[in-house]
Design an enzyme around this catalytic site. Structure first.
Site, PDB file in Angstrom:
ATOM      1  N   SER A   4     -15.425  34.206  48.249  1.00 25.64           N
ATOM      2  CA  SER A   4     -14.971  35.501  48.738  1.00 25.64           C
ATOM      3  C   SER A   4     -16.151  36.415  49.047  1.00 25.64           C
ATOM      4  O   SER A   4     -16.959  36.730  48.171  1.00 25.64           O
ATOM      5  CB  SER A   4     -14.077  36.171  47.697  1.00 25.64           C
ATOM      6  N   HIS A  28     -13.322  33.346  52.335  1.00 20.31           N
ATOM      7  CA  HIS A  28     -12.242  34.293  52.041  1.00 20.31           C
ATOM      8  C   HIS A  28     -12.706  35.709  52.377  1.00 20.31           C
ATOM      9  O   HIS A  28     -13.761  36.155  51.914  1.00 20.31           O
ATOM     10  CB  HIS A  28     -11.902  34.169  50.559  1.00 20.31           C
ATOM     11  N   ASP A  30     -11.607  39.627  52.274  1.00 17.08           N
ATOM     12  CA  ASP A  30     -10.670  40.590  51.686  1.00 17.08           C
ATOM     13  C   ASP A  30     -10.627  41.859  52.520  1.00 17.08           C
ATOM     14  O   ASP A  30     -11.602  42.598  52.590  1.00 17.08           O
ATOM     15  CB  ASP A  30     -11.094  40.922  50.253  1.00 17.08           C
ATOM     16  N   MET A  32      -9.101  45.433  52.837  1.00 12.18           N
ATOM     17  CA  MET A  32      -8.453  46.456  51.999  1.00 12.18           C
ATOM     18  C   MET A  32      -8.471  47.787  52.737  1.00 12.18           C
ATOM     19  O   MET A  32      -9.452  48.121  53.394  1.00 12.18           O
ATOM     20  CB  MET A  32      -9.197  46.607  50.673  1.00 12.18           C
ATOM     21  N   HIS A  61      -7.333  37.797  53.770  1.00 13.62           N
ATOM     22  CA  HIS A  61      -6.390  38.258  52.752  1.00 13.62           C
ATOM     23  C   HIS A  61      -6.173  39.745  52.971  1.00 13.62           C
ATOM     24  O   HIS A  61      -7.031  40.560  52.639  1.00 13.62           O
ATOM     25  CB  HIS A  61      -6.997  37.959  51.369  1.00 13.62           C
ATOM     26  N   MET A  63      -4.914  43.097  52.163  1.00 18.36           N
ATOM     27  CA  MET A  63      -4.372  43.997  51.141  1.00 18.36           C
ATOM     28  C   MET A  63      -4.206  45.350  51.810  1.00 18.36           C
ATOM     29  O   MET A  63      -4.994  46.276  51.605  1.00 18.36           O
ATOM     30  CB  MET A  63      -5.318  44.052  49.934  1.00 18.36           C
ATOM     31  N   MET A 132      -2.140  36.066  43.095  1.00 15.13           N
ATOM     32  CA  MET A 132      -3.218  36.852  42.485  1.00 15.13           C
ATOM     33  C   MET A 132      -3.270  36.521  40.991  1.00 15.13           C
ATOM     34  O   MET A 132      -2.240  36.548  40.313  1.00 15.13           O
ATOM     35  CB  MET A 132      -2.974  38.352  42.650  1.00 15.13           C
ATOM     36  N   PHE A 138     -10.013  44.785  43.382  1.00  9.43           N
ATOM     37  CA  PHE A 138     -11.441  44.755  43.039  1.00  9.43           C
ATOM     38  C   PHE A 138     -11.843  43.373  42.559  1.00  9.43           C
ATOM     39  O   PHE A 138     -11.051  42.684  41.895  1.00  9.43           O
ATOM     40  CB  PHE A 138     -11.757  45.785  41.943  1.00  9.43           C
ATOM     41  N   GLY A 139     -13.088  42.999  42.859  1.00  5.82           N
ATOM     42  CA  GLY A 139     -13.633  41.763  42.310  1.00  5.82           C
ATOM     43  C   GLY A 139     -14.119  41.990  40.890  1.00  5.82           C
ATOM     44  O   GLY A 139     -14.100  43.112  40.373  1.00  5.82           O
ATOM     45  N   GLY A 140     -14.508  40.911  40.255  1.00  8.30           N
ATOM     46  CA  GLY A 140     -15.138  41.017  38.943  1.00  8.30           C
ATOM     47  C   GLY A 140     -14.200  41.277  37.777  1.00  8.30           C
ATOM     48  O   GLY A 140     -14.647  41.602  36.683  1.00  8.30           O
ATOM     49  N   ASP A 170      -6.443  33.598  43.288  1.00  8.18           N
ATOM     50  CA  ASP A 170      -7.453  34.582  43.682  1.00  8.18           C
ATOM     51  C   ASP A 170      -7.625  35.598  42.567  1.00  8.18           C
ATOM     52  O   ASP A 170      -6.690  36.341  42.246  1.00  8.18           O
ATOM     53  CB  ASP A 170      -6.991  35.269  44.976  1.00  8.18           C
ATOM     54  N   GLY A 171      -8.836  35.603  41.995  1.00  7.47           N
ATOM     55  CA  GLY A 171      -9.154  36.601  40.982  1.00  7.47           C
ATOM     56  C   GLY A 171      -9.611  35.971  39.675  1.00  7.47           C
ATOM     57  O   GLY A 171      -8.866  35.228  39.047  1.00  7.47           O
ATOM     58  N   GLY A 172     -10.857  36.232  39.311  1.00  2.00           N
ATOM     59  CA  GLY A 172     -11.376  35.762  38.031  1.00  2.00           C
ATOM     60  C   GLY A 172     -11.577  34.257  37.948  1.00  2.00           C
ATOM     61  O   GLY A 172     -11.661  33.697  36.857  1.00  2.00           O
ATOM     62  N   GLY A 192     -15.280  35.040  44.123  1.00  2.00           N
ATOM     63  CA  GLY A 192     -16.239  36.019  44.612  1.00  2.00           C
ATOM     64  C   GLY A 192     -17.449  36.100  43.709  1.00  2.00           C
ATOM     65  O   GLY A 192     -18.527  35.571  44.009  1.00  2.00           O
TER      66      GLY A 192
HETATM   67  C1  DX5 Z   1      -9.550  41.090  44.917  1.00  7.32           C
HETATM   68  C2  DX5 Z   1      -9.743  40.022  45.960  1.00  7.32           C
HETATM   69  C3  DX5 Z   1     -10.482  38.808  45.538  1.00  7.32           C
HETATM   70  C4  DX5 Z   1     -11.861  39.032  44.978  1.00  7.32           C
HETATM   71  C5  DX5 Z   1     -11.979  38.132  43.801  1.00  7.32           C
HETATM   72  O1  DX5 Z   1      -8.429  41.855  45.163  1.00  7.32           O
HETATM   73  O2  DX5 Z   1      -8.513  39.592  46.489  1.00  7.32           O
HETATM   74  O3  DX5 Z   1     -10.536  37.890  46.617  1.00  7.32           O
HETATM   75  O4  DX5 Z   1     -12.894  38.711  45.855  1.00  7.32           O
HETATM   76  O5  DX5 Z   1     -13.173  38.403  43.167  1.00  7.32           O
HETATM   77  P1  DX5 Z   1     -13.588  37.678  41.807  1.00  7.32           P
HETATM   78  O6  DX5 Z   1     -13.754  36.221  42.156  1.00  7.32           O
HETATM   79  O7  DX5 Z   1     -14.850  38.358  41.444  1.00  7.32           O
HETATM   80  O8  DX5 Z   1     -12.480  37.896  40.840  1.00  7.32           O
HETATM   81 ZN    ZN Z   2      -8.684  38.003  48.017  1.00  7.53          ZN
END
Ligand code: DX5
Ligand code: ZN
Length: 217
Positions: A4, A28, A30, A32, A61, A63, A132, A138-140, A170-172, A192
């Site tokens: 991502s 990927h 994102d 937003m 993706h 959002m 999700m 948010f990432g991380g 997607d996520g974590g 990501g």
């Molecule tokens: C968050 C995004 C993810 C994000 C995941 O809403 O949809 O794609 O990049 O980031 P990580 O891998 O850091 O959780």
């Molecule tokens: Zn995403």
């Protein structure tokens, strides 16, 4: 594997895509809009430019509050997969048809607080189901293992109906969480921070693949 770009250096996106070119299956992206989620990232003109700088398939993706207005545009500029959120769309089947007619796969995205059951019946209209494993925005963030129940439900449903469905988490996703997601029935993994948060993104993708198979090293 779908690294991502959200965790990449936004001033060097072409380089960041090149860094994973040999290892990734999708990139990927994102999108937003400040409304559907409180964060703002990139939109259509940037995706159009990204398309010209990589031959990796772009997995967009969305959002955003109004996918009806925008999703087809991402297909038209060459996205390989366009996922929009069930929570933001009144008629996901109609939009999936439009996205596919414009030449992209269609994906239905389900955020953390949305159950998957109400959408099982419409899955034949989609190539991809994005589940999700955090709250979108948010990432991380930390992976939420309880989201895997949705993955299992969707995978069982697809298997019993002989449905070809890509299930994307997607996520974590990192070396500690990816194997459980695979076991639950996911086949596509967005990462990501685990990819772009380390010095060698390509090596990070290789490590994630090994971790998914529970291979050591
Ligand atoms: C968050 C995004 C993810 C994000 C995941 O809403 O949809 O794609 O990049 O980031 P990580 O891998 O850091 O959780
Ligand atoms: Zn995403």
């Amino acid at each position: 594997m779908a690294p991502s770009l959200l965790a990449a250096d936004f001033a060097r996106l072409a380089d960041e895509m090149r860094a994973v070119r040999a290892e990734a299956d999708w990139v990927h992206v994102d999108v937003m809009d400040y409304h559907f989620v409180p964060n703002l990232t990139i939109g259509l003109p940037v995706v159009e430019s990204l398309r010209r700088h990589t031959d990796l398939p772009l997995d967009c993706h969305l959002m955003i509050d109004d996918p009806r207005q925008w999703a087809v545009g991402y297909a038209e500029v060459g996205a390989a997969n366009v996922s929009f959120h069930a929570e933001a769309c009144r008629d996901p089947v109609a939009l999936a048809k439009d996205v596919r007619a414009a030449g992209s796969r269609a994906g239905l995205a389900i955020d953390r607080d949305t159950p998957v059951e109400p959408y099982l019946e419409i899955l034949p209209h989609f190539e991809t189901l994005l589940i999700m494993t955090i709250k979108a925005g948010f990432g991380g963030q930390d992976f939420l293992p309880e989201m895997l129940a949705k993955v299992r439900t969707a995978r069982n449903h697809a298997a019993s109906g002989h449905l070809e469905l890509r299930i994307e988490v997607d996520g974590g996703i990192d070396e500690d969480t990816i194997a459980d997601a695979l076991d639950a029935g996911a086949d596509t993994f967005v990462a990501g921070t685990a990819v772009y948060g380390v010095a060698d993104p390509a090596e990070a993708v290789r490590r994630l693949r090994r971790a998914a198979r529970r291979e050591s090293g």
